[in-house]
Write a protein that holds these residues in place. Sequence first.
Motif, mmCIF file in Angstrom:
data_model
loop_
_atom_site.group_PDB
_atom_site.id
_atom_site.type_symbol
_atom_site.label_atom_id
_atom_site.label_comp_id
_atom_site.label_asym_id
_atom_site.label_seq_id
_atom_site.Cartn_x
_atom_site.Cartn_y
_atom_site.Cartn_z
ATOM 1 N N VAL A 75 3.167 8.311 -0.548
ATOM 2 C CA VAL A 75 1.410 7.503 0.251
ATOM 3 C C VAL A 75 1.911 5.971 0.630
ATOM 4 C CG1 VAL A 75 -0.570 8.581 0.195
ATOM 5 C CG2 VAL A 75 1.100 9.282 -1.187
ATOM 6 N N HIS A 76 1.504 6.351 2.320
ATOM 7 C CA HIS A 76 1.782 4.970 2.539
ATOM 8 C C HIS A 76 0.459 4.966 3.609
ATOM 9 C CE1 HIS A 76 2.431 2.162 5.717
ATOM 10 N NE2 HIS A 76 2.888 1.282 5.423
ATOM 11 N N GLN A 77 -0.225 3.691 2.665
ATOM 12 C CA GLN A 77 -1.592 4.027 3.473
ATOM 13 C C GLN A 77 -2.867 5.019 3.296
ATOM 14 O OE1 GLN A 77 -2.473 1.331 6.962
ATOM 15 N NE2 GLN A 77 0.061 0.990 6.664
ATOM 16 N N GLY A 78 -2.333 5.550 2.392
ATOM 17 C CA GLY A 78 -3.338 6.960 1.899
ATOM 18 C C GLY A 78 -2.653 8.247 2.806
ATOM 19 N N ILE A 79 -1.725 7.741 4.011
ATOM 20 C CA ILE A 79 -0.584 9.222 3.675
ATOM 21 C C ILE A 79 0.481 9.556 4.087
ATOM 22 C CG2 ILE A 79 0.033 9.549 6.585
ATOM 23 C CD1 ILE A 79 -2.779 8.664 6.276
ATOM 24 N N ASP A 122 1.108 -1.277 -0.070
ATOM 25 C CA ASP A 122 -0.295 0.005 0.240
ATOM 26 C C ASP A 122 1.216 1.370 -0.289
ATOM 27 O OD1 ASP A 122 -2.033 1.643 0.225
ATOM 28 O OD2 ASP A 122 -3.177 0.891 2.244
ATOM 29 N N VAL A 123 1.900 1.525 -0.946
ATOM 30 C CA VAL A 123 2.060 2.102 -0.591
ATOM 31 C C VAL A 123 1.957 3.189 -2.608
ATOM 32 C CG1 VAL A 123 5.165 3.277 -1.365
ATOM 33 C CG2 VAL A 123 4.240 1.423 0.455
ATOM 34 N N ASN A 124 2.212 4.594 -2.452
ATOM 35 C CA ASN A 124 1.919 4.776 -4.287
ATOM 36 C C ASN A 124 3.557 6.415 -4.224
ATOM 37 O OD1 ASN A 124 0.210 3.926 -6.125
ATOM 38 N ND2 ASN A 124 -1.431 4.219 -3.888
ATOM 39 N N VAL A 125 3.821 6.237 -5.140
ATOM 40 C CA VAL A 125 4.708 7.806 -5.225
ATOM 41 C C VAL A 125 4.283 8.399 -5.765
ATOM 42 C CG1 VAL A 125 7.149 8.220 -6.148
ATOM 43 C CG2 VAL A 125 6.578 6.320 -4.685
ATOM 44 N N THR A 126 3.495 9.638 -5.790
ATOM 45 C CA THR A 126 3.251 10.534 -6.223
ATOM 46 C C THR A 126 3.730 11.767 -6.896
ATOM 47 O OG1 THR A 126 1.772 11.896 -5.083
ATOM 48 C CG2 THR A 126 0.885 9.921 -5.753
#
Length: 552
Positions: free
Chosen positions: A531-535, A471-475
Amino acid sequence: MITARAMNVILSLLVWQLLCMAGKSHPNLARAATLGEWKLLQENIGVSAMHMQLLNNDRVIIFDRTDFGPSNLSLPDGVCRYNPDDLVLKVDCTAHSLEYNVNDNSFRPLMVQTDPFCSSGSVLADGRLVQTGGFNDGEKKYRVFRPCTDCDWQEFDGLNAPRWYATNHILPDGRIIVIGGRRSFNYEFYPTSKTLIDFPFLTQTNDPGEENNLYPFVHLNVDGNLFIFANNQSILLDYNKNSIVRTYPQIPGGDPRNYPSSGSSVLLPLSPSGTEAEVLICGGAPRGSYPQAKKGVFVTALRTCGRIKITDASPQWVMENMPTPRVMNDMTLLPDGNVLIVNGASSGTSGYEQATNPVLSPVIYFPDKPVGSRFQVQNPSKTPRMYHSSSVLLRDGRVLIGGSNPNDGYVFTGVDFPTDLSLEAFSPAYLHTEFDTIRPTIVFPTAQTSLNYGEILRVQYTISGTHSPCDVNVTMVSPSFATHSYSMNQRLLYLGGGNSLKVGTSTYTTEVRTPKSSILAPSGYYILYVVHQGIPSVGTWVHISSKQSAEW
């Protein structure tokens, strides 16, 4: 025929995906305590924040207009502006622009010589802000601001047409396109040339006596063409050939969404593949609202949002309802890919004293949720933000909000909505301290790292609490030029994630790929977030380069 080894790989991938799906559990952001927090930053900066732009040194350039009398901020050291063409003050010793330092919550006055009222802007690849047009003696000027400790505005002649209520967009080759403006049914480019290109679409979308096509919404599509929305119509423009590539359906209902019936628009976040693009337009005013407002009759604003996938073979609008009607609303992309809708009123239109019933509660729009569950009302501000308000995303994830001056001059008493000179910050739920243990801190890339197109980027970060590797995204977010309910050049790209590995105590790395071309991400400065778990983390400035744009 599938071999046993290949089948094992496929099954392993499926199991990994299922584990990732099962492991995704975003924190509860719906409680009242986490529906956003407001903080007053400055009670009086002396200038109303009609226009705002964040630069890559964490300074926000703010400016208003010059031709209506003194501001509440003095120019330094006895400096005065001498302008025989000013409509009110030929000698003015007050500032109409300032630089706000986000990091230490301070500000300093800047000098603008001619009037930048209701203008437009973009940031070049090298970080300089180019502002175009304005009113009166400023309508054909352009101004340049370079980020540095003691820099000030530089002003130049050179635009080919008056640019009052125009829209700018940075292009893949590093140029800026400047589109429209009052009675300017054409476009041109910066750096300037003698070329002025007729644009009949703006003539066709102009409502006599109302206009409703000023500050057109412009978004760079993933094919390199420009999506342009004006009034209730939209097209895809090949600006190099001055040809309309396609015409989109009219937005359902047929009501106008552009100034003075001001709604707002964003290009929704782009996926790593960069093959699809969606546009969201929210708010506005029913046709005929502007002349009614001039008479003191304030028609209820539009409640609807329209969403369209502009890359579809047969695109159609999908309509949704906001919790309340809204006009003069700002829309700001957040680091997690959601959209903050803030400011504005529920009755009337843009213009001096032409709206009432301020909407104090922001709304967050969740693009990935099902239709009918995408809006979440946030905690309200105490400050009405009416005509001439603005909002910009800051690197730490807060949203800076200022402005509101529906008066012809600085008026502080005797009116329903006095001129507001304050700055405040809205902190979305993801900034609540209860999420600090799952909030990432970026280790690499460090600030001002240079990136190339289409390269593998190993992003390293730390998390003190439980880590969810799937649950990791890079924006990557492009800071925008905000004014009159529209944020020009606003763009968010998902770079990937979900493949994080532990590389040390509380330290992790994830591999992503940078955008493949300047069509997806025009060369320049962006804020990169994990962004990790939406944070989201606090962002870090990165620069993505393009050889074509270096000369500008």
